[in-house]
Every structure is written in structure tokens, then in C-alpha cells.
Design a protein around this motif. Structure first.
Motif, mmCIF file in Angstrom:
data_model
loop_
_atom_site.group_PDB
_atom_site.id
_atom_site.type_symbol
_atom_site.label_atom_id
_atom_site.label_comp_id
_atom_site.label_asym_id
_atom_site.label_seq_id
_atom_site.Cartn_x
_atom_site.Cartn_y
_atom_site.Cartn_z
ATOM 1 N N GLY A 9 -0.420 -4.219 1.280
ATOM 2 C CA GLY A 9 -0.258 -4.374 2.847
ATOM 3 C C GLY A 9 1.468 -4.540 2.593
ATOM 4 O O GLY A 9 2.274 -4.374 1.787
ATOM 5 N N PHE A 10 1.930 -5.016 3.952
ATOM 6 C CA PHE A 10 3.289 -5.285 4.170
ATOM 7 C C PHE A 10 3.753 -6.775 3.741
ATOM 8 O O PHE A 10 3.949 -7.682 4.554
ATOM 9 C CB PHE A 10 3.494 -5.113 5.847
ATOM 10 C CG PHE A 10 3.523 -3.787 6.250
ATOM 11 C CD1 PHE A 10 4.180 -2.938 6.000
ATOM 12 C CD2 PHE A 10 2.187 -3.396 6.954
ATOM 13 C CE1 PHE A 10 4.205 -1.736 6.678
ATOM 14 C CE2 PHE A 10 2.106 -2.171 7.420
ATOM 15 C CZ PHE A 10 3.063 -1.361 7.308
ATOM 16 N N VAL A 11 3.822 -6.752 2.359
ATOM 17 C CA VAL A 11 4.235 -8.062 1.626
ATOM 18 C C VAL A 11 5.384 -7.715 1.103
ATOM 19 O O VAL A 11 5.768 -6.498 0.840
ATOM 20 C CB VAL A 11 3.165 -8.650 0.678
ATOM 21 C CG1 VAL A 11 1.970 -9.084 1.502
ATOM 22 C CG2 VAL A 11 2.883 -7.443 -0.255
ATOM 23 N N ALA A 12 6.335 -8.763 0.800
ATOM 24 C CA ALA A 12 7.732 -8.514 0.165
ATOM 25 C C ALA A 12 7.444 -7.848 -1.235
ATOM 26 O O ALA A 12 8.570 -7.105 -1.289
ATOM 27 C CB ALA A 12 8.289 -9.846 -0.023
ATOM 28 N N PHE A 13 6.422 -8.033 -2.034
ATOM 29 C CA PHE A 13 6.345 -7.334 -3.224
ATOM 30 C C PHE A 13 6.235 -5.919 -2.885
ATOM 31 O O PHE A 13 6.999 -5.067 -3.711
ATOM 32 C CB PHE A 13 5.316 -7.973 -3.997
ATOM 33 C CG PHE A 13 4.959 -7.348 -5.351
ATOM 34 C CD1 PHE A 13 5.628 -7.579 -6.421
ATOM 35 C CD2 PHE A 13 3.970 -6.088 -5.288
ATOM 36 C CE1 PHE A 13 5.465 -6.941 -7.576
ATOM 37 C CE2 PHE A 13 3.710 -5.572 -6.559
ATOM 38 C CZ PHE A 13 4.511 -5.806 -7.779
ATOM 39 N N ALA A 14 5.482 -5.539 -2.061
ATOM 40 C CA ALA A 14 5.171 -4.071 -1.942
ATOM 41 C C ALA A 14 6.378 -3.413 -1.221
ATOM 42 O O ALA A 14 6.804 -2.112 -1.514
ATOM 43 C CB ALA A 14 3.940 -3.809 -0.805
ATOM 44 N N GLU A 15 7.130 -4.161 -0.346
ATOM 45 C CA GLU A 15 8.050 -3.639 0.267
ATOM 46 C C GLU A 15 9.291 -3.567 -0.556
ATOM 47 O O GLU A 15 10.020 -2.429 -0.629
ATOM 48 C CB GLU A 15 8.564 -4.264 1.635
ATOM 49 C CG GLU A 15 7.655 -4.456 2.484
ATOM 50 C CD GLU A 15 7.413 -2.934 3.213
ATOM 51 O OE1 GLU A 15 8.270 -2.103 3.457
ATOM 52 O OE2 GLU A 15 6.123 -2.429 3.291
ATOM 53 N N THR A 16 9.429 -4.240 -1.661
ATOM 54 C CA THR A 16 10.527 -4.068 -2.738
ATOM 55 C C THR A 16 10.285 -2.896 -3.502
ATOM 56 O O THR A 16 11.285 -2.230 -3.754
ATOM 57 C CB THR A 16 10.491 -5.601 -3.625
ATOM 58 O OG1 THR A 16 10.811 -6.570 -2.827
ATOM 59 C CG2 THR A 16 11.712 -5.264 -4.458
ATOM 60 N N TRP A 17 9.247 -2.587 -3.826
ATOM 61 C CA TRP A 17 8.803 -1.505 -4.924
ATOM 62 C C TRP A 17 9.103 -0.180 -3.969
ATOM 63 O O TRP A 17 9.385 0.842 -4.355
ATOM 64 C CB TRP A 17 7.490 -1.760 -5.314
ATOM 65 C CG TRP A 17 7.675 -2.367 -6.703
ATOM 66 C CD1 TRP A 17 7.238 -3.895 -6.816
ATOM 67 C CD2 TRP A 17 8.515 -2.011 -7.762
ATOM 68 N NE1 TRP A 17 7.669 -4.283 -8.158
ATOM 69 C CE2 TRP A 17 8.225 -3.018 -8.704
ATOM 70 C CE3 TRP A 17 8.798 -0.708 -8.363
ATOM 71 C CZ2 TRP A 17 8.644 -3.019 -10.134
ATOM 72 C CZ3 TRP A 17 9.246 -0.714 -9.815
ATOM 73 C CH2 TRP A 17 9.272 -1.740 -10.468
#
Length: 47
Positions: A9-17
Motif C-alpha cells: 500500500g501507500f507506506v513509506a517503504f513501498a514509496e521509497t522503492w
């Protein structure tokens, strides 16, 4: 029990990658364009 953390989902980990892979794709596309002399659409036969 332990706290469960999601990595979807839209979490910092996913957005960073997502940002890292987008930058990598852009650099690869630009390098391919410089090496072949054709734009990305031209390489795909669309331009």
C-alpha cells in the motif's frame, strides 16, 4: 504479541522503492536512447 507491520500500500517503504525503481528505469531508458540514437517510442515501433 508483536506488532504486525505491513509493507504494502501507500507506506513509506513501498514509496521509497517505487521512487528508486522509477529513477533506475529513467536512467536505463535515457542510456538506451543515447546508445541507439532512437527515442523510446521509436524503439518500440510506435514513433
Amino acid at each position: 504479541m508483536g506488532e504486525s507491520t505491513t509493507r504494502f500500500g501507500f507506506v513509506a517503504f513501498a514509496e521509497t522503492w517505487n521512487g528508486r525503481l522509477a529513477m533506475l528505469g529513467f536512467v536505463i531508458g535515457l542510456g538506451t536512447e543515447l546508445l541507439t540514437g532512437q527515442g523510446i517510442l521509436g524503439q518500440l515501433g510506435l514513433g
